[in-house]
Design a protein around this motif. Structure first.
Motif, PDB file in Angstrom:
ATOM      1  N   ILE A 506       0.858  -1.192   0.000  1.00  0.00           N
ATOM      2  CA  ILE A 506       0.000   0.000   0.000  1.00  0.00           C
ATOM      3  C   ILE A 506       0.892   1.239   0.000  1.00  0.00           C
ATOM      4  O   ILE A 506       1.975   1.246   0.592  1.00  0.00           O
ATOM      5  CB  ILE A 506      -0.901   0.021   1.252  1.00  0.00           C
ATOM      6  N   GLU A 507       0.437   2.288  -0.640  1.00  0.00           N
ATOM      7  CA  GLU A 507       1.210   3.525  -0.649  1.00  0.00           C
ATOM      8  C   GLU A 507       1.386   4.056   0.770  1.00  0.00           C
ATOM      9  O   GLU A 507       0.457   4.031   1.585  1.00  0.00           O
ATOM     10  CB  GLU A 507       0.516   4.566  -1.531  1.00  0.00           C
ATOM     11  N   VAL A 508       2.588   4.580   1.033  1.00  0.00           N
ATOM     12  CA  VAL A 508       2.929   5.035   2.388  1.00  0.00           C
ATOM     13  C   VAL A 508       1.994   6.126   2.896  1.00  0.00           C
ATOM     14  O   VAL A 508       1.574   6.087   4.062  1.00  0.00           O
ATOM     15  CB  VAL A 508       4.401   5.485   2.447  1.00  0.00           C
ATOM     16  N   PRO A 509       1.613   7.126   2.110  1.00  0.00           N
ATOM     17  CA  PRO A 509       0.693   8.153   2.630  1.00  0.00           C
ATOM     18  C   PRO A 509      -0.627   7.569   3.142  1.00  0.00           C
ATOM     19  O   PRO A 509      -1.145   8.014   4.169  1.00  0.00           O
ATOM     20  CB  PRO A 509       0.477   9.081   1.426  1.00  0.00           C
ATOM     21  N   LEU A 510      -1.150   6.576   2.425  1.00  0.00           N
ATOM     22  CA  LEU A 510      -2.394   5.948   2.875  1.00  0.00           C
ATOM     23  C   LEU A 510      -2.162   5.169   4.167  1.00  0.00           C
ATOM     24  O   LEU A 510      -3.005   5.186   5.075  1.00  0.00           O
ATOM     25  CB  LEU A 510      -2.953   5.033   1.789  1.00  0.00           C
ATOM     26  N   LEU A 511      -1.016   4.497   4.268  1.00  0.00           N
ATOM     27  CA  LEU A 511      -0.692   3.781   5.495  1.00  0.00           C
ATOM     28  C   LEU A 511      -0.629   4.747   6.681  1.00  0.00           C
ATOM     29  O   LEU A 511      -1.122   4.443   7.772  1.00  0.00           O
ATOM     30  CB  LEU A 511       0.640   3.047   5.345  1.00  0.00           C
ATOM     31  N   LYS A 512      -0.025   5.887   6.469  1.00  0.00           N
ATOM     32  CA  LYS A 512       0.065   6.868   7.554  1.00  0.00           C
ATOM     33  C   LYS A 512      -1.320   7.385   7.944  1.00  0.00           C
ATOM     34  O   LYS A 512      -1.618   7.584   9.138  1.00  0.00           O
ATOM     35  CB  LYS A 512       0.971   8.032   7.137  1.00  0.00           C
ATOM     36  N   TYR A 513      -2.163   7.599   6.945  1.00  0.00           N
ATOM     37  CA  TYR A 513      -3.514   8.071   7.230  1.00  0.00           C
ATOM     38  C   TYR A 513      -4.280   7.042   8.059  1.00  0.00           C
ATOM     39  O   TYR A 513      -4.909   7.378   9.072  1.00  0.00           O
ATOM     40  CB  TYR A 513      -4.250   8.350   5.910  1.00  0.00           C
ATOM     41  N   ILE A 514      -4.217   5.772   7.612  1.00  0.00           N
ATOM     42  CA  ILE A 514      -4.928   4.705   8.343  1.00  0.00           C
ATOM     43  C   ILE A 514      -4.375   4.582   9.757  1.00  0.00           C
ATOM     44  O   ILE A 514      -5.130   4.435  10.730  1.00  0.00           O
ATOM     45  CB  ILE A 514      -4.803   3.369   7.590  1.00  0.00           C
ATOM     46  N   GLY A 515      -3.058   4.633   9.876  1.00  0.00           N
ATOM     47  CA  GLY A 515      -2.439   4.507  11.192  1.00  0.00           C
ATOM     48  C   GLY A 515      -2.886   5.585  12.157  1.00  0.00           C
ATOM     49  O   GLY A 515      -3.166   5.317  13.330  1.00  0.00           O
ATOM     50  N   SER A 516      -2.963   6.814  11.661  1.00  0.00           N
ATOM     51  CA  SER A 516      -3.377   7.916  12.543  1.00  0.00           C
ATOM     52  C   SER A 516      -4.856   7.804  12.903  1.00  0.00           C
ATOM     53  O   SER A 516      -5.250   8.066  14.046  1.00  0.00           O
ATOM     54  CB  SER A 516      -3.097   9.261  11.868  1.00  0.00           C
ATOM     55  N   SER A 518      -6.506   5.103  13.166  1.00  0.00           N
ATOM     56  CA  SER A 518      -6.755   3.907  13.970  1.00  0.00           C
ATOM     57  C   SER A 518      -6.682   4.167  15.467  1.00  0.00           C
ATOM     58  O   SER A 518      -7.059   3.299  16.264  1.00  0.00           O
ATOM     59  CB  SER A 518      -5.756   2.801  13.600  1.00  0.00           C
ATOM     60  N   CYS A 519      -6.180   5.324  15.860  1.00  0.00           N
ATOM     61  CA  CYS A 519      -6.106   5.628  17.295  1.00  0.00           C
ATOM     62  C   CYS A 519      -6.739   6.968  17.623  1.00  0.00           C
ATOM     63  O   CYS A 519      -6.419   7.596  18.629  1.00  0.00           O
ATOM     64  CB  CYS A 519      -4.669   5.549  17.799  1.00  0.00           C
ATOM     65  N   GLN A 520      -7.636   7.425  16.754  1.00  0.00           N
ATOM     66  CA  GLN A 520      -8.400   8.630  17.063  1.00  0.00           C
ATOM     67  C   GLN A 520      -9.706   8.249  17.756  1.00  0.00           C
ATOM     68  O   GLN A 520     -10.233   7.159  17.565  1.00  0.00           O
ATOM     69  CB  GLN A 520      -8.697   9.422  15.790  1.00  0.00           C
ATOM     70  N   TYR A 521     -10.238   9.158  18.544  1.00  0.00           N
ATOM     71  CA  TYR A 521     -11.483   8.909  19.258  1.00  0.00           C
ATOM     72  C   TYR A 521     -12.177  10.247  19.489  1.00  0.00           C
ATOM     73  O   TYR A 521     -11.559  11.317  19.409  1.00  0.00           O
ATOM     74  CB  TYR A 521     -11.211   8.201  20.592  1.00  0.00           C
ATOM     75  N   PRO A 522     -13.476  10.246  19.764  1.00  0.00           N
ATOM     76  CA  PRO A 522     -14.219  11.499  19.929  1.00  0.00           C
ATOM     77  C   PRO A 522     -13.674  12.349  21.085  1.00  0.00           C
ATOM     78  O   PRO A 522     -13.105  11.817  22.044  1.00  0.00           O
ATOM     79  CB  PRO A 522     -15.652  11.019  20.226  1.00  0.00           C
ATOM     80  N   ASN A 523     -13.896  13.629  20.999  1.00  0.00           N
ATOM     81  CA  ASN A 523     -13.380  14.566  22.016  1.00  0.00           C
ATOM     82  C   ASN A 523     -13.971  14.303  23.394  1.00  0.00           C
ATOM     83  O   ASN A 523     -13.316  14.539  24.410  1.00  0.00           O
ATOM     84  CB  ASN A 523     -13.669  16.008  21.594  1.00  0.00           C
ATOM     85  N   ASN A 538       2.174   6.339  21.292  1.00  0.00           N
ATOM     86  CA  ASN A 538       3.232   5.521  20.698  1.00  0.00           C
ATOM     87  C   ASN A 538       2.932   5.192  19.248  1.00  0.00           C
ATOM     88  O   ASN A 538       3.808   5.266  18.381  1.00  0.00           O
ATOM     89  CB  ASN A 538       3.416   4.233  21.495  1.00  0.00           C
ATOM     90  N   ARG A 539       1.684   4.810  18.979  1.00  0.00           N
ATOM     91  CA  ARG A 539       1.341   4.448  17.600  1.00  0.00           C
ATOM     92  C   ARG A 539       1.423   5.657  16.682  1.00  0.00           C
ATOM     93  O   ARG A 539       1.948   5.559  15.559  1.00  0.00           O
ATOM     94  CB  ARG A 539      -0.054   3.832  17.534  1.00  0.00           C
ATOM     95  N   LEU A 540       0.933   6.766  17.142  1.00  0.00           N
ATOM     96  CA  LEU A 540       0.981   7.967  16.308  1.00  0.00           C
ATOM     97  C   LEU A 540       2.411   8.337  15.941  1.00  0.00           C
ATOM     98  O   LEU A 540       2.714   8.679  14.784  1.00  0.00           O
ATOM     99  CB  LEU A 540       0.303   9.136  17.030  1.00  0.00           C
ATOM    100  N   SER A 541       3.323   8.270  16.896  1.00  0.00           N
ATOM    101  CA  SER A 541       4.716   8.638  16.620  1.00  0.00           C
ATOM    102  C   SER A 541       5.371   7.634  15.685  1.00  0.00           C
ATOM    103  O   SER A 541       6.124   8.006  14.778  1.00  0.00           O
ATOM    104  CB  SER A 541       5.501   8.752  17.924  1.00  0.00           C
ATOM    105  N   LYS A 542       5.097   6.349  15.877  1.00  0.00           N
ATOM    106  CA  LYS A 542       5.706   5.317  15.033  1.00  0.00           C
ATOM    107  C   LYS A 542       5.210   5.413  13.600  1.00  0.00           C
ATOM    108  O   LYS A 542       5.978   5.262  12.642  1.00  0.00           O
ATOM    109  CB  LYS A 542       5.418   3.931  15.605  1.00  0.00           C
ATOM    110  N   VAL A 543       3.927   5.672  13.456  1.00  0.00           N
ATOM    111  CA  VAL A 543       3.360   5.784  12.112  1.00  0.00           C
ATOM    112  C   VAL A 543       3.900   7.030  11.412  1.00  0.00           C
ATOM    113  O   VAL A 543       4.234   6.994  10.217  1.00  0.00           O
ATOM    114  CB  VAL A 543       1.824   5.810  12.179  1.00  0.00           C
ATOM    115  N   GLU A 544       4.005   8.096  12.129  1.00  0.00           N
ATOM    116  CA  GLU A 544       4.510   9.328  11.528  1.00  0.00           C
ATOM    117  C   GLU A 544       5.961   9.175  11.097  1.00  0.00           C
ATOM    118  O   GLU A 544       6.357   9.625  10.019  1.00  0.00           O
ATOM    119  CB  GLU A 544       4.353  10.496  12.520  1.00  0.00           C
ATOM    120  N   GLU A 545       6.758   8.521  11.941  1.00  0.00           N
ATOM    121  CA  GLU A 545       8.160   8.288  11.602  1.00  0.00           C
ATOM    122  C   GLU A 545       8.309   7.218  10.533  1.00  0.00           C
ATOM    123  O   GLU A 545       9.302   7.200   9.797  1.00  0.00           O
ATOM    124  CB  GLU A 545       8.931   7.860  12.855  1.00  0.00           C
TER     125      GLU A 545
END
Length: 897
Positions: A506-516, A518-523, A538-545
């Motif tokens: 899968i293209e890396v930009p899409l992977l980063k989008y899915i990764g971010s 995957s750990c979002q939640y309502p305010n 941890n997941r957000l930082s790993k996906v971004e890097e």
């Protein structure tokens, strides 16, 4: 006073439901008073209530439900339910529905309802359901002449079919329907009720008894195909890769036309483990219901798809999978709106008398665990059987819960037609041999009533005999229909030789989008503070890097990418929402409200793909059977079942042996189910170490001597990196065929940095690698090559580094089946000076992959391997900590000697 008021209301609810009592009618000479719109009843009223309640609770015990017992035409009042037992004078006057009668006449009326040819057992159900069922008993359910003639015709056809097979194939075990022919009008009535109630699909599981009669008589199955099968021919065209199955396991998917409406009926092929089919049927039903969701995943389609389970009495009482399947019936993510259960009660188990096949009064007593009503019906009374079908359909339609029909019958010829049941049941079969058959008895009844003539009966028999004879003569010229993958299976084919190499990146930009995402939640969501740090941040930082992507994140990326492509994903098992090792956290739980939030279901607006997290009951066999049923219905859903620990799958061994490993070969049913079995030796003891990978390898049809491609029945992998796991999951859905996948999944590797991957390893230029070579040593220096799979690689690599060794290569076999012959040959060419070749494993020599890989390395790869591992053991691992450590030390020392 309060007690009297409550009891009075209960009395009114109970008796009024049966139309036996009007609230303002004098009962037993007592006057009912109204106080604040509530009736106050006297002691005499209590007695009448107790009489009625006794019939409701215990009437079934005295019902005339056994066809082998001689019974009179009238329905006597049982002594145990006589009015005087409740201190009511038999001659006392009651007013029922405005009619004056004695207490004994009233008891006779109750007896005719509750102690006739149907025994109603539902005194334990909820009050509103009880009132509903009691209200149904007011109906006379009188069949019109067309319905009576139709019922007779279906039973006569069943009898003719059995007699025809007996004449043409006298040495064949056909497991006929003789003695239980009244099941045929039951099925026809269920179809009729489905048509009336808007049910479009019925999914059914059924054991051997009467199966061929049902297939050919009602389900449009060609008799020619049955005859060909008996003669030894395949049920499939010759050019299809299949081994077939026995006569009594044949199946069909067909349309049944009822009153200008089509009801699509699917009879699933079953193994000889009779009740193993039931969770599969329920799972397939749920999957079919979800396919009718019409854009809304909450619309489960329960009103459109009916689950019909057919049982044998001894198997129902004796097989634990029944209890497990019933335990699923009202659990979220496993419900199907209840099943209608038909029990073909032969009153015998193989040759064991019925009273020795169980400890309970009835074979159906297991139904009480979910408070399912049971209707015990005399199989000698086809009209009572039809009445029970109507009641069952009405109850199921109203409450979307399970209900059982206990069809009390008998086997005319014992366990099969070649068996002599008089060895062990002489008295029972003396009665059976002297009995008139059910169809003949019913035919005489209708002839006596002037509903049909003897000539018409003879014509039905003659015409069906002619039809069967025509089919018999046409048998040799009959070509089995070509199986096709239609409807939702269009575009799916039998597999070619390439199971392994598929573009899954899968293209890396899409992977980063899915990764971010995957750990979002309502305010306003109150997340657990520990998860905020260890999971979300941890997941957000790993996906971004794009670095150190751990196992759980890789899984989320794979699942999320499939959802983006419109596939559904279902992850099932015990505590899978968070994961046994608290690593997944695919579902988040609000710490204040308990609300569940699944981030991957919120990737895009109007998202088509849906992730279902199904935390299961503490069951393996029924749950895995359910998931297999889900997978064979829809190719567009990735079904993942995760065992709590690897070898816990052995509680579901029957499902694996009879469905997963052989379903396509026997029945051409493809399944893409993926099984995760946490595996690895870390001192956890005998039952928490091994996923028994040797058992799955023994079930494969992988050749030891022929390089015939990689088309096998099972895929078995033991991956060592999160990227490899990512590609395996995606590969399951992107191919034009479906194959079960067994993954020896990790425990310690879940968080091991060395086992993490980069996003680049999951990008569009990447795919799964069946073999991972060694890039850390110079090929020209290598004199020894170690082959290993799974977690043990990291212990070997660490030990090699500590010892400063640079002439030993360690090659990882990531996929054991299909055996990666070509990839291994390619790796070995890199080491021209290598003289020693070792298979190294954590498992004892009598377990693990050794017995599988050894002959294949020698015969296919051209290298004979030496073994390094634990010595033979009676259990997968030791349970003594110090002994485990000593084994690990010895194992690593032997590897680098």
């Amino acid at each position: 006073m309060q007690k009297s008021l409550a009891l009075c209301q209960r009395t009114k609810n109970l008796i009024c439901s049966t139309s036996f009592y009007h609230s303002k009618t004098p009962i037993y000479g007592a006057r009912v008073m109204e106080v604040q719109n509530q009736a106050i009843i006297t002691e005499s009223d209590h007695r009448v209530f107790r009489l009625v309640d006794a019939f409701v609770q215990k009437g079934h015990i005295y019902a005339r439900i056994d066809p082998l017992q001689e019974i009179s035409s009238s329905v006597p009042v049982p002594l145990q339910l006589h009015p005087e037992k409740f201190h009511i004078n038999s001659s006392d006057t009651l007013f029922i529905d405005g009619t004056e009668m004695t207490a004994f006449q009233f008891a006779e009326k109750l007896s005719s309802v509750f102690c006739g040819n149907i025994g109603f057992e539902f005194g334990y159900v909820e009050d509103d359901e009880k009132r509903f069922l009691l209200s149904l008993l007011k109906n006379k359910y009188m069949l019109n002449t067309d319905e009576q003639r139709g019922a007779l015709e279906e039973m006569l056809k069943s009898q003719v079919f059995d007699q025809f097979l007996s004449n043409k194939f006298p040495t064949v075990k056909r497991y006929g329907g003789e003695g239980a022919e009244s099941m045929m009008p039951f099925f026809m009535e269920i179809f009729k009720q489905c048509s009336i109630k808007g049910v479009t699909d019925v999914v059914c599981g059924m054991p051997h008894r009467g199966r061929l009669n049902f297939l050919t008589g009602i389900l449009n199955f060609p008799p020619e195909l049955v005859f060909r099968k008996i003669k030894g021919h395949s049920e499939f065209p010759e050019n299809f890769k299949t081994i077939g199955d026995v006569l009594s396991h044949l199946s069909i998917s067909t349309d049944i036309q009822i009153s200008h409406n089509n009801v699509h009926f699917t009879l699933i092929p079953n193994p000889s483990h009779l009740e193993a089919i039931n969770p599969v049927v329920v799972g397939k039903t749920r999957s079919k219901q979800q396919s009718k969701k019409s854009g809304s995943y909450s619309n489960t389609g329960e009103s459109e798809v009916l689950c019909l389970q057919v049982h044998g009495d001894a198997a129902l009482a004796g097989q634990g999978i029944i209890q497990e399947t019933l335990a699923l019936s009202r659990v979220p993510h496993y419900t199907v709106g209840g099943s209608i259960h038909l029990v073909i009660n032969n009153q015998i188990g193989y040759t064991t008398p019925g009273d020795r096949t169980r400890s309970s009064r009835y074979a159906t007593d297991i139904a009480k665990m979910i408070e399912a009503p049971v209707l015990h019906v005399n199989g000698d009374d086809p009209e009572a059987v039809i009445k029970s079908a109507i009641i069952a359909a009405d109850y199921h339609h109203e409450y979307k819960k399970d209900i059982f029909i206990d069809l009390i019958c008998y086997r005319r010829w014992g366990h099969n037609e070649l068996d002599d049941p008089t060895f062990t049941n002489p008295e029972m079969y003396k009665l059976i041999n002297n009995r008139e058959t059910i169809p003949d008895k019913y035919a005489k009844q209708l002839i006596d009533q002037g509903i049909i003539s003897k000539e018409e009966v003879n014509k039905i028999v003659s015409d069906y005999n002619k039809q069967l004879n025509k089919s018999y003569k046409n048998m040799e010229n009959f070509s089995p229909p070509i199986p096709c993958f239609s409807k939702q299976w269009q575009g799916i084919y039998q597999s070619n030789r390439n199971l392994t190499q598929w573009d899954t990146g899968i293209e890396v930009p899409l992977l980063k989008y899915i990764g971010s995402k995957s750990c979002q939640y309502p305010n306003d969501f109150h997340i657990h503070p520990h998860l905020l740090k260890t999971h979300i941040k941890n997941r957000l930082s790993k996906v971004e890097e794009g670095l150190s992507v751990d196992w759980a994140t890789a899984e989320a990326l794979a699942v999320g990418s499939l959802l983006c492509q419109g596939f559904d994903v279902r992850i099932s098992g015990q505590d899978v929402g968070r994961g046994t090792f608290s690593h997944r956290h695919a579902m988040l739980v609000d710490q204040t409200s308990g609300q569940i939030y699944i981030p991957l279901n919120e990737l895009f607006p109007n998202q088509k793909g849906h992730l279902e997290i199904a935390n299961s009951i503490l069951s393996e066999e029924a749950v895995l059977g359910f998931e297999y049923g889900m997978s064979i219905e829809r190719p567009d859903i990735l079904v993942i079942w995760e065992a709590q620990f690897g070898d816990f799958f052995n509680g579901a061994q029957i499902i694996i042996d009879t469905f997963l490993s052989s379903g396509e070969a026997k029945w051409l049913l493809q399944s893409g189910i993926t099984i995760l079995l946490p595996h690895g030796y870390d001192g956890a003891g005998p039952e928490h170490s091994s996923c028994r990978i040797e058992r799955f390898l023994q079930l494969t049809d992988s050749s030891e001597t022929q390089v015939d491609g990689d088309d096998v029945n099972l895929q078995i992998a033991n991956p060592t990196t999160s990227a490899q796991y990512f590609h395996l999951l995606r590969r399951q859905m992107l191919r034009s065929f479906r194959k079960p996948l067994i993954i020896a999944s990790p425990k310690t590797l879940l968080r091991l940095p060395s086992a993490s991957s980069t996003l680049q390893e999951m990008s569009s230029s990447s795919s799964f690698k069946p073999v991972i070579g060694d890039e850390t040593v110079s090929p020209q220096k290598v004199t020894k090559v170690i082959f290993v799979c799974g977690k043990h690689y990291y212990a070997l690599a660490d030990q090699r580094e500590k010892r400063g060794i640079d002439d030993i290569a360690i090659i990882r076999v990531e996929e054991l089946c299909p055996f990666p012959t070509v990839h291994l040959q390619g790796e070995l060419k890199k080491y021209p000076k290598a003289q020693y070749f070792i298979w190294n494993q954590e498992e004892p020599r009598n377990m693990g992959a050794w017995s599988f890989v050894s002959p294949r390395f020698e015969n296919l790869v051209g290298k004979k391997l030496d073994f390094v591992g634990r010595k033979e053991l009676p259990a997968p691992a030791v349970g003594i900590g110090l002994l485990h450590k000593k084994e690990v030390e010895n194992l690593l020392c032997q590897s680098f000697e």
